[in-house]
Design a protein around this motif. Structure first.
Motif, PDB file in Angstrom:
ATOM      1  N   GLN A  67       0.811  -1.223   0.000  1.00 33.16           N
ATOM      2  CA  GLN A  67       0.000   0.000   0.000  1.00 33.16           C
ATOM      3  C   GLN A  67       0.844   1.273   0.000  1.00 33.16           C
ATOM      4  OE1 GLN A  67      -2.616  -0.425   3.371  1.00 33.16           O
ATOM      5  NE2 GLN A  67      -3.274  -2.460   2.717  1.00 33.16           N
ATOM      6  N   ASP A  68       2.157   1.100   0.116  1.00 29.76           N
ATOM      7  CA  ASP A  68       3.059   2.249   0.162  1.00 29.76           C
ATOM      8  C   ASP A  68       4.487   1.712   0.072  1.00 29.76           C
ATOM      9  OD1 ASP A  68       3.826   4.983   0.575  1.00 29.76           O
ATOM     10  OD2 ASP A  68       4.341   4.494   2.652  1.00 29.76           O
ATOM     11  N   CYS A  69       5.443   2.557  -0.243  1.00 33.52           N
ATOM     12  CA  CYS A  69       6.861   2.171  -0.147  1.00 33.52           C
ATOM     13  C   CYS A  69       7.687   3.414   0.109  1.00 33.52           C
ATOM     14  CB  CYS A  69       7.330   1.449  -1.412  1.00 33.52           C
ATOM     15  SG  CYS A  69       7.420   2.520  -2.870  1.00 33.52           S
ATOM     16  N   HIS A  70       8.898   3.209   0.569  1.00 31.50           N
ATOM     17  CA  HIS A  70       9.844   4.309   0.780  1.00 31.50           C
ATOM     18  C   HIS A  70      10.604   4.543  -0.524  1.00 31.50           C
ATOM     19  CE1 HIS A  70      13.242   6.567   2.415  1.00 31.50           C
ATOM     20  NE2 HIS A  70      12.483   6.792   3.486  1.00 31.50           N
ATOM     21  N   ALA A  76      18.217   3.652   7.207  1.00 29.80           N
ATOM     22  CA  ALA A  76      17.713   3.824   8.577  1.00 29.80           C
ATOM     23  C   ALA A  76      16.381   4.560   8.542  1.00 29.80           C
ATOM     24  CB  ALA A  76      18.750   4.594   9.397  1.00 29.80           C
ATOM     25  N   PHE A  77      15.335   3.849   8.175  1.00 26.59           N
ATOM     26  CA  PHE A  77      13.996   4.435   8.062  1.00 26.59           C
ATOM     27  C   PHE A  77      13.020   3.524   8.805  1.00 26.59           C
ATOM     28  CE2 PHE A  77      16.343   5.545   4.153  1.00 26.59           C
ATOM     29  CZ  PHE A  77      16.444   6.912   4.361  1.00 26.59           C
ATOM     30  N   THR A  78      13.007   3.661  10.113  1.00 34.15           N
ATOM     31  CA  THR A  78      12.232   2.754  10.964  1.00 34.15           C
ATOM     32  C   THR A  78      10.761   2.707  10.568  1.00 34.15           C
ATOM     33  OG1 THR A  78      13.749   3.212  12.772  1.00 34.15           O
ATOM     34  CG2 THR A  78      11.612   2.256  13.374  1.00 34.15           C
ATOM     35  N   GLY A  79      10.288   1.509  10.375  1.00 36.25           N
ATOM     36  CA  GLY A  79       8.864   1.323  10.085  1.00 36.25           C
ATOM     37  C   GLY A  79       8.528   1.327   8.610  1.00 36.25           C
ATOM     38  N   ASP A  80       9.471   1.775   7.767  1.00 34.45           N
ATOM     39  CA  ASP A  80       9.177   1.835   6.331  1.00 34.45           C
ATOM     40  C   ASP A  80       9.580   0.539   5.631  1.00 34.45           C
ATOM     41  OD1 ASP A  80       8.063   4.419   5.855  1.00 34.45           O
ATOM     42  OD2 ASP A  80      10.012   5.272   6.354  1.00 34.45           O
ATOM     43  N   ILE A  81       9.010   0.327   4.452  1.00 33.90           N
ATOM     44  CA  ILE A  81       9.479  -0.776   3.608  1.00 33.90           C
ATOM     45  C   ILE A  81       9.778  -0.222   2.218  1.00 33.90           C
ATOM     46  CG2 ILE A  81       8.353  -2.672   4.863  1.00 33.90           C
ATOM     47  CD1 ILE A  81       6.155  -2.663   2.784  1.00 33.90           C
ATOM     48  N   SER A  82      10.783  -0.804   1.579  1.00 35.17           N
ATOM     49  CA  SER A  82      11.194  -0.303   0.263  1.00 35.17           C
ATOM     50  C   SER A  82      10.500  -1.093  -0.843  1.00 35.17           C
ATOM     51  CB  SER A  82      12.714  -0.423   0.101  1.00 35.17           C
ATOM     52  OG  SER A  82      13.081  -1.784  -0.009  1.00 35.17           O
ATOM     53  N   ALA A  83      10.549  -0.517  -2.037  1.00 32.27           N
ATOM     54  CA  ALA A  83       9.966  -1.200  -3.196  1.00 32.27           C
ATOM     55  C   ALA A  83      10.682  -2.531  -3.431  1.00 32.27           C
ATOM     56  CB  ALA A  83      10.080  -0.296  -4.417  1.00 32.27           C
ATOM     57  N   GLU A  84      11.999  -2.532  -3.192  1.00 31.27           N
ATOM     58  CA  GLU A  84      12.762  -3.775  -3.375  1.00 31.27           C
ATOM     59  C   GLU A  84      12.280  -4.845  -2.391  1.00 31.27           C
ATOM     60  OE1 GLU A  84      13.947  -0.780  -3.674  1.00 31.27           O
ATOM     61  OE2 GLU A  84      15.093  -0.782  -5.538  1.00 31.27           O
ATOM     62  N   MET A  85      11.943  -4.413  -1.163  1.00 32.13           N
ATOM     63  CA  MET A  85      11.442  -5.374  -0.166  1.00 32.13           C
ATOM     64  C   MET A  85      10.075  -5.922  -0.579  1.00 32.13           C
ATOM     65  SD  MET A  85      12.497  -3.348   3.262  1.00 32.13           S
ATOM     66  CE  MET A  85      14.196  -3.254   3.794  1.00 32.13           C
ATOM     67  N   VAL A  86       9.266  -5.067  -1.183  1.00 27.54           N
ATOM     68  CA  VAL A  86       7.950  -5.517  -1.674  1.00 27.54           C
ATOM     69  C   VAL A  86       8.151  -6.584  -2.744  1.00 27.54           C
ATOM     70  CG1 VAL A  86       5.842  -4.805  -2.868  1.00 27.54           C
ATOM     71  CG2 VAL A  86       6.861  -3.307  -1.125  1.00 27.54           C
ATOM     72  N   ARG A  87       9.062  -6.298  -3.657  1.00 26.72           N
ATOM     73  CA  ARG A  87       9.363  -7.266  -4.725  1.00 26.72           C
ATOM     74  C   ARG A  87       9.902  -8.574  -4.119  1.00 26.72           C
ATOM     75  NH1 ARG A  87       8.519  -9.222  -9.232  1.00 26.72           N
ATOM     76  NH2 ARG A  87       8.185  -7.216 -10.202  1.00 26.72           N
ATOM     77  N   ASP A  88      10.800  -8.428  -3.122  1.00 28.55           N
ATOM     78  CA  ASP A  88      11.415  -9.598  -2.478  1.00 28.55           C
ATOM     79  C   ASP A  88      10.368 -10.454  -1.750  1.00 28.55           C
ATOM     80  OD1 ASP A  88      13.825 -11.027  -1.639  1.00 28.55           O
ATOM     81  OD2 ASP A  88      13.367 -10.287   0.369  1.00 28.55           O
ATOM     82  N   ALA A  89       9.307  -9.795  -1.268  1.00 29.17           N
ATOM     83  CA  ALA A  89       8.246 -10.507  -0.539  1.00 29.17           C
ATOM     84  C   ALA A  89       7.240 -11.155  -1.489  1.00 29.17           C
ATOM     85  CB  ALA A  89       7.531  -9.535   0.402  1.00 29.17           C
ATOM     86  N   VAL A  94       2.648  -1.609  -6.218  1.00 23.42           N
ATOM     87  CA  VAL A  94       2.583  -0.808  -4.993  1.00 23.42           C
ATOM     88  C   VAL A  94       1.700   0.423  -5.253  1.00 23.42           C
ATOM     89  CG1 VAL A  94       4.737   0.461  -5.527  1.00 23.42           C
ATOM     90  CG2 VAL A  94       3.939   0.320  -3.162  1.00 23.42           C
ATOM     91  N   ILE A  95       0.887   0.754  -4.273  1.00 20.61           N
ATOM     92  CA  ILE A  95       0.086   1.984  -4.345  1.00 20.61           C
ATOM     93  C   ILE A  95       0.953   3.123  -3.806  1.00 20.61           C
ATOM     94  CG2 ILE A  95      -1.944   3.205  -3.443  1.00 20.61           C
ATOM     95  CD1 ILE A  95      -3.304   0.474  -3.069  1.00 20.61           C
ATOM     96  N   VAL A  96       0.967   4.253  -4.502  1.00 22.15           N
ATOM     97  CA  VAL A  96       1.629   5.440  -3.942  1.00 22.15           C
ATOM     98  C   VAL A  96       0.695   6.637  -4.060  1.00 22.15           C
ATOM     99  CG1 VAL A  96       3.981   4.601  -4.390  1.00 22.15           C
ATOM    100  CG2 VAL A  96       2.846   6.032  -6.101  1.00 22.15           C
ATOM    101  N   GLY A  97       0.775   7.523  -3.070  1.00 21.33           N
ATOM    102  CA  GLY A  97      -0.018   8.746  -3.116  1.00 21.33           C
ATOM    103  C   GLY A  97      -1.477   8.579  -2.777  1.00 21.33           C
ATOM    104  N   ARG A 113       6.218  11.181  -6.267  1.00 18.38           N
ATOM    105  CA  ARG A 113       6.956  10.908  -7.511  1.00 18.38           C
ATOM    106  C   ARG A 113       8.206  10.061  -7.211  1.00 18.38           C
ATOM    107  NH1 ARG A 113       8.887  14.394 -12.599  1.00 18.38           N
ATOM    108  NH2 ARG A 113       7.018  15.601 -12.225  1.00 18.38           N
ATOM    109  N   ALA A 114       8.880  10.373  -6.101  1.00 16.55           N
ATOM    110  CA  ALA A 114      10.072   9.595  -5.729  1.00 16.55           C
ATOM    111  C   ALA A 114       9.694   8.148  -5.405  1.00 16.55           C
ATOM    112  CB  ALA A 114      10.770  10.252  -4.541  1.00 16.55           C
ATOM    113  N   LYS A 115       8.548   7.970  -4.768  1.00 18.70           N
ATOM    114  CA  LYS A 115       8.087   6.608  -4.465  1.00 18.70           C
ATOM    115  C   LYS A 115       7.714   5.868  -5.763  1.00 18.70           C
ATOM    116  CE  LYS A 115       6.460   7.528   0.212  1.00 18.70           C
ATOM    117  NZ  LYS A 115       5.462   7.178   1.212  1.00 18.70           N
ATOM    118  N   ALA A 116       7.075   6.582  -6.683  1.00 21.02           N
ATOM    119  CA  ALA A 116       6.704   5.956  -7.963  1.00 21.02           C
ATOM    120  C   ALA A 116       7.978   5.557  -8.723  1.00 21.02           C
ATOM    121  CB  ALA A 116       5.848   6.911  -8.788  1.00 21.02           C
ATOM    122  N   LYS A 117       9.005   6.407  -8.633  1.00 22.70           N
ATOM    123  CA  LYS A 117      10.275   6.062  -9.289  1.00 22.70           C
ATOM    124  C   LYS A 117      10.897   4.827  -8.642  1.00 22.70           C
ATOM    125  CE  LYS A 117      12.932   9.502 -11.022  1.00 22.70           C
ATOM    126  NZ  LYS A 117      13.370  10.825 -11.440  1.00 22.70           N
ATOM    127  N   ALA A 118      10.743   4.722  -7.315  1.00 16.74           N
ATOM    128  CA  ALA A 118      11.253   3.536  -6.613  1.00 16.74           C
ATOM    129  C   ALA A 118      10.525   2.291  -7.104  1.00 16.74           C
ATOM    130  CB  ALA A 118      11.080   3.703  -5.106  1.00 16.74           C
TER     131      ALA A 118
END
Ligand SMILES: O=C[C@H](O)COP(=O)(O)O
Length: 252
Positions: A67-70, A76-89, A94-97, A113-118
């Motif tokens: 539903q979101d990504c960093h 060091a971004f506590t609580g966040d997940i990255s697009a790469e982690m979503v792919r790995d899972a 991913v929904i952004v915005g 936009r940065a999240k969409a690029k991720a």
């Protein structure tokens, strides 16, 4: 120029769902082969269920996403997940915005936009949400706001294969209210024209979803509107029966 776009129905579970909700998802996966040629399906469960849902859908074709990504891949971004982690899972999108991120977490177009690029970097489909508030619609600024969000949130590298736009008027989310068919048509035509202005003929191939109080009872009417290529569904996506009914309305 007319471009055929396969309908897409996406379910955003928001902060709903425990391991005990898996049977609903398994039912969606089980029904999908019969409608797979006519509609794409995505389900965005809470991150805690991403891996188990991705395992459950394997081979069936329902795309599972976050539903979101960093914007960053790690750090060091506590609580966040990255697009790469979503792919790995096992995620494929991913929904952004989403307006609940734009509003509750003060997310800007620049961050989205940065999240969409991720998402693009991690080879995920990015579902980029835009939509006006009630005040903005009442004061006649809906199209101006949606235009600004689109321009600011979509990366230049966007393509119809990698980015989906979801128009969700904030005042229609979870309220039971929906815009009139004419209002939906006007906004989707506007979004289509903006995409074509920015991306040329390719802009006509992007899928643009409508979201906001879509239910089995109103799905056929909303999904029949020109330039509406599917739906982003919240509450009604939690149950297989209602979500599948909306999915079927997308190609009826
Ligand atoms: O992401 C989905 C939307 O926010 C729509 O939610 P809703 O169908 O519960 O109104």
């Amino acid at each position: 120029m007319t471009v055929a776009r396969k309908p897409l129905v996406a379910g955003n579970w928001k902060m709903h769902g425990l391991a005990s909700s898996a049977p609903e998802f398994v039912q969606m996966v089980g029904a999908y082969p019969a409608i797979k040629d006519k509609v794409d399906l995505m389900v965005f469960p809470p991150a805690t269920l991403l891996t188990s849902f991705a395992t459950a859908t394997r081979g069936a074709g329902v795309i599972v996403g976050a539903q979101d990504c960093h914007p960053e891949a790690s750090g060091a971004f506590t609580g966040d997940i990255s697009a790469e982690m979503v792919r790995d899972a096992g995620g494929g999108a991913v929904i952004v915005g989403h307006s609940e991120r734009r509003g509750d977490h003060r997310e800007t177009d620049q961050l989205i936009r940065a999240k969409a690029k991720a998402a693009l970097r991690a080879k995920l489909i990015g579902v980029v949400c835009v939509g006006e508030t009630e005040d903005e619609r009442k004061s006649g600024r809906a199209l101006e706001v949606v235009g600004r969000q689109l321009a600011g949130s979509l990366p230049d590298e966007s393509s119809p294969e990698t980015i989906v736009v979801a128009y969700e008027p904030v005042w229609a989310i979870g309220t039971g209210l929906t815009p009139t068919v004419d209002e939906v048509a006007e906004t989707h035509r506007f979004i289509r024209d903006e995409l074509a202005r920015r991306f040329g003929d390719t802009g006509r191939a992007f899928r643009v979803l409508y979201g906001g109080s879509v239910k089995p009872g109103n799905a056929a009417e909303l999904l029949a509107v020109a330039d509406v290529d599917g739906a982003l569904v919240g509450g009604a996506s939690l149950k297989a029966e209602s979500f599948l009914a909306i999915a079927r309305a997308a190609f009826a």
